[in-house]
Write a protein that holds these residues in place. Structure first.
Motif, PDB file in Angstrom:
ATOM      1  N   ASP A 201       4.174  33.325 -17.775  1.00  0.00           N
ATOM      2  CA  ASP A 201       3.416  32.358 -16.978  1.00  0.00           C
ATOM      3  C   ASP A 201       2.988  31.206 -17.880  1.00  0.00           C
ATOM      4  O   ASP A 201       2.200  31.415 -18.814  1.00  0.00           O
ATOM      5  CB  ASP A 201       2.190  33.051 -16.380  1.00  0.00           C
ATOM      6  N   ALA A 203       0.925  28.759 -17.483  1.00  0.00           N
ATOM      7  CA  ALA A 203      -0.514  28.502 -17.487  1.00  0.00           C
ATOM      8  C   ALA A 203      -1.251  29.490 -18.384  1.00  0.00           C
ATOM      9  O   ALA A 203      -2.180  29.115 -19.117  1.00  0.00           O
ATOM     10  CB  ALA A 203      -1.059  28.566 -16.063  1.00  0.00           C
ATOM     11  N   ALA A 206      -0.501  28.540 -21.979  1.00  0.00           N
ATOM     12  CA  ALA A 206      -1.257  27.340 -22.351  1.00  0.00           C
ATOM     13  C   ALA A 206      -2.707  27.697 -22.660  1.00  0.00           C
ATOM     14  O   ALA A 206      -3.300  27.178 -23.617  1.00  0.00           O
ATOM     15  CB  ALA A 206      -1.179  26.312 -21.238  1.00  0.00           C
ATOM     16  N   GLN A 207      -3.270  28.589 -21.869  1.00  0.00           N
ATOM     17  CA  GLN A 207      -4.652  29.011 -22.112  1.00  0.00           C
ATOM     18  C   GLN A 207      -4.783  29.702 -23.466  1.00  0.00           C
ATOM     19  O   GLN A 207      -5.750  29.471 -24.204  1.00  0.00           O
ATOM     20  CB  GLN A 207      -5.106  29.936 -20.990  1.00  0.00           C
ATOM     21  N   GLN A 210      -4.554  27.014 -26.124  1.00  0.00           N
ATOM     22  CA  GLN A 210      -5.772  26.204 -26.158  1.00  0.00           C
ATOM     23  C   GLN A 210      -6.904  26.931 -26.876  1.00  0.00           C
ATOM     24  O   GLN A 210      -7.769  26.304 -27.477  1.00  0.00           O
ATOM     25  CB  GLN A 210      -6.172  25.817 -24.735  1.00  0.00           C
ATOM     26  N   THR A 227       4.497  19.218 -16.210  1.00  0.00           N
ATOM     27  CA  THR A 227       3.147  19.716 -15.970  1.00  0.00           C
ATOM     28  C   THR A 227       2.381  19.726 -17.276  1.00  0.00           C
ATOM     29  O   THR A 227       2.886  20.194 -18.298  1.00  0.00           O
ATOM     30  CB  THR A 227       3.163  21.142 -15.386  1.00  0.00           C
ATOM     31  N   TYR A 229      -1.163  21.014 -19.058  1.00  0.00           N
ATOM     32  CA  TYR A 229      -2.246  21.982 -18.910  1.00  0.00           C
ATOM     33  C   TYR A 229      -3.417  21.531 -19.770  1.00  0.00           C
ATOM     34  O   TYR A 229      -3.335  21.475 -20.989  1.00  0.00           O
ATOM     35  CB  TYR A 229      -1.765  23.372 -19.322  1.00  0.00           C
ATOM     36  N   THR A 230      -4.507  21.164 -19.103  1.00  0.00           N
ATOM     37  CA  THR A 230      -5.731  20.758 -19.779  1.00  0.00           C
ATOM     38  C   THR A 230      -6.748  21.902 -19.659  1.00  0.00           C
ATOM     39  O   THR A 230      -6.562  22.841 -18.892  1.00  0.00           O
ATOM     40  CB  THR A 230      -6.329  19.491 -19.146  1.00  0.00           C
ATOM     41  N   GLY A 233      -7.737  22.230 -16.096  1.00  0.00           N
ATOM     42  CA  GLY A 233      -6.741  22.529 -15.074  1.00  0.00           C
ATOM     43  C   GLY A 233      -5.449  21.768 -15.280  1.00  0.00           C
ATOM     44  O   GLY A 233      -5.376  20.859 -16.108  1.00  0.00           O
ATOM     45  N   PRO A 234      -4.412  22.147 -14.505  1.00  0.00           N
ATOM     46  CA  PRO A 234      -3.099  21.526 -14.678  1.00  0.00           C
ATOM     47  C   PRO A 234      -2.981  20.176 -13.985  1.00  0.00           C
ATOM     48  O   PRO A 234      -3.697  19.882 -13.031  1.00  0.00           O
ATOM     49  CB  PRO A 234      -2.153  22.546 -14.038  1.00  0.00           C
ATOM     50  N   HIS A 236       0.309  17.758 -12.584  1.00  0.00           N
ATOM     51  CA  HIS A 236       1.762  17.734 -12.391  1.00  0.00           C
ATOM     52  C   HIS A 236       2.218  16.334 -12.005  1.00  0.00           C
ATOM     53  O   HIS A 236       1.537  15.636 -11.238  1.00  0.00           O
ATOM     54  CB  HIS A 236       2.180  18.720 -11.298  1.00  0.00           C
TER      55      HIS A 236
END
Length: 313
Positions: A201, A203, A206-207, A210, A227, A229-230, A233-234, A236
């Motif tokens: 996944d 997301a 990315a978490q 981060q 996309t 990923y901050t 939140g993402p 797109h």
């Protein structure tokens, strides 16, 4: 200034058969070199830190950088051949590479060369130069030095997995893990993600990244857009329609344009990137997608100039 580090090589395209063999079309290339030229064409002051050979192909690479306005004072000239990347294209224009670079010039960057690196607002690293030696160790040392000595500088990293250069995925994992604490802006393609973490996944990954200090993770997905990923939140962006010729240099263009957009917004620093909200990122990513679409409409890594792109929204 933005300092771009990594390989410079020749992309060699198949230009069709001749009566006695095969015609080849060699063009300047290498992901970091493309990013450097892309930034120069987008009006950003940029320097290149890498090793380039003294042969006729190396001279052409250096000439190309200088003609585009890239500062080459940090370039190390070495007595070694230039890497060749043979490029085959599928019917859909997607590039497939075979690299010939063992012992070549772009790998001959040593710790002593770090004295050449100028002070800059941002530093970009990327591609296979990070995983082959001695250049990889030299560049990873630079990234660690920046973290300790210039924490305000923005560090961006494009993983750009090339298993035909280094087939050991564990090596790519190790280098990514080494770079995460030093990186603020991390970019991967969906192909990179498949090599590193098949079926994962994005997301969730990315978490995890981060948590090591990365402010933004960008995943480019070709015809599916991109996309980002901050922490909040993402974000797109859809792909930009184009008459596809080939995808050579598309990811490099996206990354160069994203850095240029940050510079135009006055956000070319570690703190500024961390402070941007999801809604701030959308026009920046859209600008990068528009730039990449232009490159895809042309043969090879022919990156756009600033006047070919609209003003930032």
């Amino acid at each position: 200034m933005i300092v771009v580090s990594g390989e410079a090589l020749m992309d060699v395209f198949d230009a069709g058969p001749t009566a006695t063999g095969q015609r080849l079309d060699a063009r300047i290339g290498g992901s970091p070199l493309n990013v450097a030229i892309g930034l120069a064409r987008l009006g950003q002051p940029v320097g290149f830190f890498g090793a380039i050979g003294r042969g006729f192909l190396g001279e052409r690479l250096l000439q190309a950088l200088q003609q585009e306005g890239v500062d080459t004072t940090a370039v190390s000239r070495v007595a070694a051949p230039t890497t060749l990347g043979l490029v085959g294209l599928s019917a859909q224009g997607v590039a497939d590479y075979a690299f010939y670079g063992e012992g070549a010039a772009d790998r001959q960057l040593h710790p002593a060369d770090l004295a050449r690196v100028p002070a800059a607002a941002a530093y970009h690293f990327g591609s296979y130069a990070m995983v082959v030696e001695p250049v990889g160790g030299t560049l990873r040392t630079l990234a660690r030095q920046l973290r300790q000595q210039r924490p305000e500088a923005l560090v961006s990293y494009d993983v750009n997995v090339r298993t035909n250069v280094e087939p050991d995925i564990a090596r790519w994992h190790a280098v990514l893990a080494d770079m995460l604490p030093c990186t603020h802006l991390l970019k991967l393609s969906d192909e990179d993600l498949h090599h590193l973490h098949p079926g994962a996944d994005p997301a969730a990954l990315a978490q995890q990244w981060q948590a090591h200090g990365v402010a933004l993770v960008v995943l480019t997905r070709g015809a599916a857009g991109a996309t980002a990923y901050t922490a909040a939140g993402p974000v797109h962006v859809a792909p930009v329609a184009t008459a596809l010729v080939d995808t050579v240099g598309a990811g490099d263009t996206f990354h160069a344009a994203l850095l240029a957009a940050l510079a135009e917004r006055g956000a070319l620093s570690a703190a500024a990137v961390a402070a941007l909200r999801p809604e701030d990122w959308h026009p920046l990513l859209q600008f990068a997608a528009q730039a990449a679409a232009l490159t895809c409409s042309r043969r090879g890594a022919d990156l756009p100039r600033r006047e070919e792109l609209p003003a930032l929204a």
